[in-house]
Scaffold this active site. Structure first.
Site, PDB file in Angstrom:
ATOM      1  N   ASP A  38      -6.359   2.324  -3.050  1.00 51.59           N
ATOM      2  CA  ASP A  38      -7.551   2.288  -2.195  1.00 51.59           C
ATOM      3  C   ASP A  38      -7.715   3.548  -1.348  1.00 51.59           C
ATOM      4  O   ASP A  38      -8.756   3.750  -0.731  1.00 51.59           O
ATOM      5  CB  ASP A  38      -7.602   1.011  -1.331  1.00 51.59           C
ATOM      6  N   ARG A  39      -6.693   4.409  -1.309  1.00 53.32           N
ATOM      7  CA  ARG A  39      -6.830   5.639  -0.518  1.00 53.32           C
ATOM      8  C   ARG A  39      -7.116   6.837  -1.412  1.00 53.32           C
ATOM      9  O   ARG A  39      -6.841   6.801  -2.613  1.00 53.32           O
ATOM     10  CB  ARG A  39      -5.538   5.929   0.255  1.00 53.32           C
TER      11      ARG A  39
ATOM     12  N   LYS B 251     -11.721  -0.184   0.426  1.00 51.79           N
ATOM     13  CA  LYS B 251     -11.797   1.248   0.205  1.00 51.79           C
ATOM     14  C   LYS B 251     -11.360   1.521  -1.226  1.00 51.79           C
ATOM     15  O   LYS B 251     -10.694   0.699  -1.840  1.00 51.79           O
ATOM     16  CB  LYS B 251     -10.983   2.010   1.240  1.00 51.79           C
TER      17      LYS B 251
ATOM     18  N   ASP C 157      -1.697   1.127  -3.827  1.00 50.21           N
ATOM     19  CA  ASP C 157      -2.602   0.125  -4.380  1.00 50.21           C
ATOM     20  C   ASP C 157      -3.972   0.695  -4.736  1.00 50.21           C
ATOM     21  O   ASP C 157      -4.903  -0.067  -5.028  1.00 50.21           O
ATOM     22  CB  ASP C 157      -2.744  -1.055  -3.413  1.00 50.21           C
TER      23      ASP C 157
ATOM     24  N   ASP D  92      -3.053   6.151  -3.337  1.00 52.21           N
ATOM     25  CA  ASP D  92      -1.844   5.539  -2.779  1.00 52.21           C
ATOM     26  C   ASP D  92      -1.334   4.392  -3.647  1.00 52.21           C
ATOM     27  O   ASP D  92      -1.811   4.191  -4.764  1.00 52.21           O
ATOM     28  CB  ASP D  92      -2.106   5.068  -1.347  1.00 52.21           C
TER      29      ASP D  92
ATOM     30  N   SER E  30       0.801  -1.222   0.000  1.00 49.96           N
ATOM     31  CA  SER E  30       0.000   0.000   0.000  1.00 49.96           C
ATOM     32  C   SER E  30       0.835   1.273   0.000  1.00 49.96           C
ATOM     33  O   SER E  30       1.591   1.509  -0.935  1.00 49.96           O
ATOM     34  CB  SER E  30      -0.956  -0.038   1.184  1.00 49.96           C
ATOM     35  N   HIS E  31       0.716   2.068   1.053  1.00 46.19           N
ATOM     36  CA  HIS E  31       1.372   3.376   1.081  1.00 46.19           C
ATOM     37  C   HIS E  31       2.843   3.296   1.508  1.00 46.19           C
ATOM     38  O   HIS E  31       3.513   4.323   1.537  1.00 46.19           O
ATOM     39  CB  HIS E  31       0.613   4.289   2.039  1.00 46.19           C
TER      40      HIS E  31
HETATM   41  C1  VG1 Z   1      -3.269   2.068   8.404  1.00 51.24           C
HETATM   42  C2  VG1 Z   1      -4.482   2.932   8.624  1.00 51.24           C
HETATM   43  C3  VG1 Z   1      -5.753   2.104   8.514  1.00 51.24           C
HETATM   44  C4  VG1 Z   1      -5.760   1.407   7.144  1.00 51.24           C
HETATM   45  C5  VG1 Z   1      -4.493   0.600   6.975  1.00 51.24           C
HETATM   46  C6  VG1 Z   1      -4.397  -0.038   5.609  1.00 51.24           C
HETATM   47  O1  VG1 Z   1      -3.196   1.076   9.403  1.00 51.24           O
HETATM   48  O2  VG1 Z   1      -4.426   3.566   9.873  1.00 51.24           O
HETATM   49  O3  VG1 Z   1      -6.867   2.930   8.682  1.00 51.24           O
HETATM   50  O4  VG1 Z   1      -6.874   0.554   7.043  1.00 51.24           O
HETATM   51  O5  VG1 Z   1      -3.357   1.440   7.138  1.00 51.24           O
HETATM   52  O6  VG1 Z   1      -4.485   0.921   4.601  1.00 51.24           O
HETATM   53  P1  VG1 Z   1      -2.257   1.209  10.697  1.00 51.24           P
HETATM   54  O7  VG1 Z   1      -2.426  -0.094  11.419  1.00 51.24           O
HETATM   55  O8  VG1 Z   1      -0.872   1.450  10.210  1.00 51.24           O
HETATM   56  O9  VG1 Z   1      -2.779   2.368  11.458  1.00 51.24           O
HETATM   57  V1  VG1 Z   1      -3.681   0.650   3.153  1.00 51.24           V
HETATM   58  O10 VG1 Z   1      -4.093   1.828   2.123  1.00 51.24           O
HETATM   59  O11 VG1 Z   1      -2.193   0.414   3.717  1.00 51.24           O
HETATM   60  O12 VG1 Z   1      -4.235  -0.915   2.588  1.00 51.24           O
HETATM   61 CO    CO Z   2      -3.677   1.239   0.251  1.00 54.18          CO
END
Ligand code: VG1
Ligand code: CO
Length: 544
Positions: A282-283, A377, A280, A278, A113-114
């Site tokens: 989804d953000r 998302k 992947d 982001d 992801s990010h």
């Molecule tokens: C973070 C965010 C959470 C989100 C998760 C995955 O998790 O706070 O809200 O669902 O990333 O998003 P954490 O445990 O680091 O707070 V993504 O776009 O990485 O799939």
């Molecule tokens: Co993501």
């Protein structure tokens, strides 16, 4: 073709976090590491045998190699058919849609992801179930348990190489492989949900937009939707080409990492609308001219304006937000007389509420919003929602949000992240606050009385499953809140997240700077957690 049954030993660190298993690339490339995890999925998910599996990733470094390995393993484990996105690409929401629309048994999505990519960056893998969404804790627990007892994995002996760059169908040891357009089905779905005609008209005028794909997966999606189908100027899309290292940046859509976009939106002659997604896809981050929309506000504005969007012609039924997300959407739900659910952080907790028809819209403060059209998302969905809304209301982003505040009050909100701190330091802060939870109610902090304080636990109203230890909440009589939580997506040390919100309804106090408005609570939270002394950090690394 012969199948190898390879002897292996468990890796002790294969417990999925908030969203899949994420590790440094070097860890994932260690012999047997990826294979062990994938075999643990096949072993614990017998429904994949003979069935269809969706496969793709965000294009980060090691994506293609991992896909070839997974194809050879899927064939050796009796999967019926694998559907792969061309170039090995699939955004997370597009993968979710493919599972649901094709009736697939699940998906393996390769993404961290990010988190940054490249050889020195992170890699990740997540399993989505037949419902289309991220595996719930019961499934990730089963995968993890299997990974701790694994002795063998199965893989085709020959290092076959499937061409990922052309649309075609082939077979691998009796398993069908289909390389599909990663965008088409998703773009068609968007066309059904929104009024593309109205958006096209908006974009045909002097309205200007910028979308920053951050060299991650959404470039091809944004070009197909915003440029080809909706007529935006090609130069509206920044950093459209997916790159293995995301051009060296963090593919994280916030004001810190989407600097190019921020400068464009707050500079001279700024466009009317800006957005970013982001790694992947989804953000989403939403901006107006010289104006930032917090994700929590974006969710609330969506809830208050859903009736303008074709997909919501039948209403919302209910909404949900993750616990640390601001209560702005609760206020809208109350006014509309619909339920608002509060779930732990992570999209997997929305799945049952969506499947059961209890909610149609949900979101997280971490730049995530979506609806029941998929079980993830969805970054571009949020962008299209806003464009559709702007096309109907013909007002600026800023006016829409300010009018929202006038009607519902403003939930000042901020998140402070202390990244990469030592695990024991993060634990020390959490323990200190946890120890004080029982005595906090009735006490005064920052001039406000604490109403309640707890370690958030969630009982799923659909299947009764319980998730404990989901963050420490301090709730004030005014409705203000302070939340302490540890991240579950990092790969190095710990990240402490501090979430702070306060509701304001006084008409002359709606246009303050959020950090200023929240200053007393921010200071009180710092003291409560004794953060500088326990972590050695004077200030957070990222403020959103
Ligand atoms: C973070 C965010 C959470 C989100 C998760 C995955 O998790 O706070 O809200 O669902 O990333 O998003 P954490 O445990 O680091 O707070 V993504 O776009 O990485 O799939
Ligand atoms: Co993501």
């Amino acid at each position: 073709m012969d199948i190898s049954v390879v002897t292996t030993h468990p890796f002790e660190d294969q417990k999925p976090g908030t969203s899949g298993l994420r590790k440094r690339v070097a860890r994932f490339r260690q012999p047997h590491y990826l294979e062990n995890f994938v075999q643990s999925v096949f072993d614990s998910q017998p429904a994949l045998e003979g069935a269809e599996l969706v496969l793709g990733g965000d294009g980060r470094f090691h994506n293609r190699e991992a896909i070839q390995t997974i194809l050879r393993m899927a064939a050796a484990n009796g999967v019926g058919r694998v559907v792969v996105g061309r170039g090995g690409l699939l955004s997370t929401p597009a993968a979710s849609h493919l599972i649901r629309s094709r009736g697939a048994a699940g998906a393996l999505i390769l993404s961290a992801s990010h988190n940054p990519g490249g050889p020195e960056g992170d890699f990740g893998i997540k399993f989505n179930t037949a419902a289309g969404g991220p595996a719930p804790p019961s499934v990730t627990d089963a995968i993890h348990a299997r990974s701790q007892a694994i002795t063998h994995y199965r893989i085709l002996k020959e290092a076959v190489h499937v061409d990922l760059d052309h649309l075609h169908a082939t077979a691998l040891n009796g398993m069908d492989v289909e390389v599909i357009d990663p965008v088409a089905a998703y773009a068609d779905l968007m066309d059904q949900l929104f009024d593309f005609h109205a958006i096209r008209e908006l974009l045909a005028g002097d309205f200007r937009l910028r979308f920053d794909a951050m060299h991650a997966v959404t470039g091809p999606y944004a070009e197909a939707l915003l440029v080809d189908r909706l007529g935006a100027a090609p130069e509206s899309i920044l950093r459209a080409e997916p790159l293995g290292d995301f051009g060296g940046g963090h593919p994280d859509p916030n004001l810190t990492h989407a600097r190019l976009l921020r400068e464009a939106m707050f500079g001279r002659d700024a466009p009317d609308f800006g957005a970013a997604s982001d790694g992947d896809g989804d953000r989403n981050m939403i901006l107006g001219r010289h104006f930032f929309v917090t994700p929590s506000d974006s969710l609330a504005v969506m809830a208050a304006n859903a009736h303008h969007i074709p997909a919501f012609a039948d209403g919302l039924r209910g909404v949900a937000r993750s616990m640390p997300t601001s209560q702005a959407v609760d206020t809208v739900a109350e006014a509309r007389g619909i339920p608002c659910y509060e779930t732990p952080t992570g999209w997997k907790f929305f799945g049952n509420l969506l499947d059961d028809g209890r909610i149609r819209l949900c979101g997280e403060e971490s730049f995530g919003t979506s609806s029941d059209h998929v079980r993830e998302k969805d970054g571009l969905w949020a962008v299209l929602f806003w464009l559709n809304l702007l096309a109907v209301r013909r007002q600026s982003v800023e006016t829409i949000v300010r009018e929202h505040w006038e009607r519902f009050g403003r939930h000042y909100y901020t998140r402070h992240d202390y990244e990469g701190i030592r695990n024991e330091h993060a634990e020390a802060v959490m323990e200190r606050v946890r120890d004080r939870l029982a005595t906090l109610p009735g006490q005064s902090l920052a001039g406000q009385t604490v109403r309640a304080a707890d370690d958030f636990a969630y009982t799923d109203p659909v299947d009764g499953s319980v998730a404990e230890g989901q963050g420490l909440r301090v709730m004030f009589e005014s409705g203000a809140r302070v939340v302490f939580r540890l991240s579950g997506t990092g790969t190095e040390g710990a990240t402490l997240r501090l979430y702070i919100e306060q509701h304001e309804t006084a008409p002359d106090r709606l246009a303050l700077d959020a950090q200023e408005a929240l200053r007393p609570l921010i200071d009180a939270a710092g003291e409560l957690g004794n953060i500088p002394a326990l972590t050695g950090r004077e200030r957070p690394d990222v403020v959103t």
